[in-house]
Design a protein around this motif. Structure first.
Motif, mmCIF file in Angstrom:
data_model
loop_
_atom_site.group_PDB
_atom_site.id
_atom_site.type_symbol
_atom_site.label_atom_id
_atom_site.label_comp_id
_atom_site.label_asym_id
_atom_site.label_seq_id
_atom_site.Cartn_x
_atom_site.Cartn_y
_atom_site.Cartn_z
ATOM 1 N N LEU A 19 -16.569 4.381 7.796
ATOM 2 C CA LEU A 19 -15.830 5.506 7.631
ATOM 3 C C LEU A 19 -16.448 6.590 6.364
ATOM 4 N N GLN A 20 -17.097 5.726 5.457
ATOM 5 C CA GLN A 20 -17.489 6.720 4.341
ATOM 6 C C GLN A 20 -18.953 7.049 4.503
ATOM 7 N N ALA A 75 -19.280 9.854 8.574
ATOM 8 C CA ALA A 75 -19.528 10.435 7.350
ATOM 9 C C ALA A 75 -21.024 10.496 7.028
ATOM 10 N N GLY A 76 -21.347 11.692 6.546
ATOM 11 C CA GLY A 76 -22.537 11.939 6.069
ATOM 12 C C GLY A 76 -23.070 13.522 6.049
ATOM 13 N N GLN A 112 -26.932 25.549 3.689
ATOM 14 C CA GLN A 112 -26.755 25.134 5.237
ATOM 15 C C GLN A 112 -26.511 23.856 5.241
ATOM 16 N N ARG A 113 -26.310 22.901 4.407
ATOM 17 C CA ARG A 113 -25.919 21.614 4.408
ATOM 18 C C ARG A 113 -24.452 21.255 4.345
ATOM 19 N N TRP A 114 -23.958 20.356 5.007
ATOM 20 C CA TRP A 114 -22.544 20.062 4.652
ATOM 21 C C TRP A 114 -22.145 18.502 4.443
ATOM 22 N N GLU A 115 -21.536 18.092 3.651
ATOM 23 C CA GLU A 115 -20.980 16.653 3.487
ATOM 24 C C GLU A 115 -19.763 16.757 4.097
ATOM 25 N N LEU A 116 -19.874 15.732 5.418
ATOM 26 C CA LEU A 116 -18.600 15.463 6.200
ATOM 27 C C LEU A 116 -18.081 14.186 5.658
#
Length: 212
Positions: A19-20, A75-76, A112-116
């Motif tokens: 999940l994480q 997640a990542g 342009q990088r996102w932590e989901l």
């Protein structure tokens, strides 16, 4: 009642890893904190089992993508794009609240990088938050969600719902419980601003997640 402590730690760590997006070592360390008496537990075997599970998950995801089936969102860190020349970007990587989000040509920088972060995954939809790695702010909107409200980076997390479209590689990024999704605003601006759009029965799976 006798508890199988290694099994409990393993099951908790496996859930955290999936999940994480934690590594096996991180997941085990976090899981041990949940159980009194686990601090002295030898975790090498648990980490090996988690690594095996991670390999199985990766193989399943690869097979699913090749078959054109929906691949679970995990997640990542991701780049989020509409096309090869349109990447979701926090303008200038600015951490100021309300900084616009735009689509821009790939630049390979943290803007342009996102932590989901996955909040919940059920019935093909994943609820999550998206935090920009440059500004540290979250993809969101300042007003109540409505058509043509502009999006940007904000200090407080906002929940989004991701669901796959007919092309399993592409996703709708939507406001949970509303007929609104992330798209390109009608505002005349360069680079183009992103905002909330009404679905109108159209295919709204505009975005592809590119794992980093």
């Amino acid at each position: 009642m006798i508890f199988d402590l290694p099994k409990l730690v393993f099951e908790a760590a496996l859930k955290l890893m999936r999940l994480q997006g934690l590594t096996p070592q991180q997941a085990v360390a976090r899981a041990k904190q949940q159980f009194p008496g686990a601090s002295g537990l030898d975790t090498k075997e648990l980490e090996r089992k988690l690594e095996a599970e991670a390999a199985k998950d990766a193989a399943k995801n690869k097979t699913g993508a090749a078959a054109g089936t929906a691949v679970p969102v995990t997640a990542g860190h991701y780049a989020i794009r509409r096309s090869d020349e349109e990447y979701l970007t926090l303008q200038n990587g600015d951490r100021t609240a309300g900084t616009p989000t735009v689509v821009f040509a790939p630049a390979g920088n943290p803007a342009q990088r996102w932590e989901l972060k996955v909040l919940e995954a059920a019935a093909g939809t994943t609820t999550c938050t998206l935090r920009n790695l440059a500004g540290g702010s979250f993809l969101g909107y300042e007003e109540e969600p409505d058509a043509d409200v502009l999006t940007g980076g904000f200090p407080e997390p906002v929940t989004w719902a991701l669901s796959p479209g007919p092309d399993a590689r592409r996703f709708t990024i939507a406001v949970p419980g509303a007929d609104l999704h992330l798209g390109i605003s009608l505002m005349r601006a360069y680079p183009p601003r992103t905002g909330l759009k009404e679905s109108d029965g159209q295919d709204t799976a505009e975005w592809e997640l590119e794992a980093l």
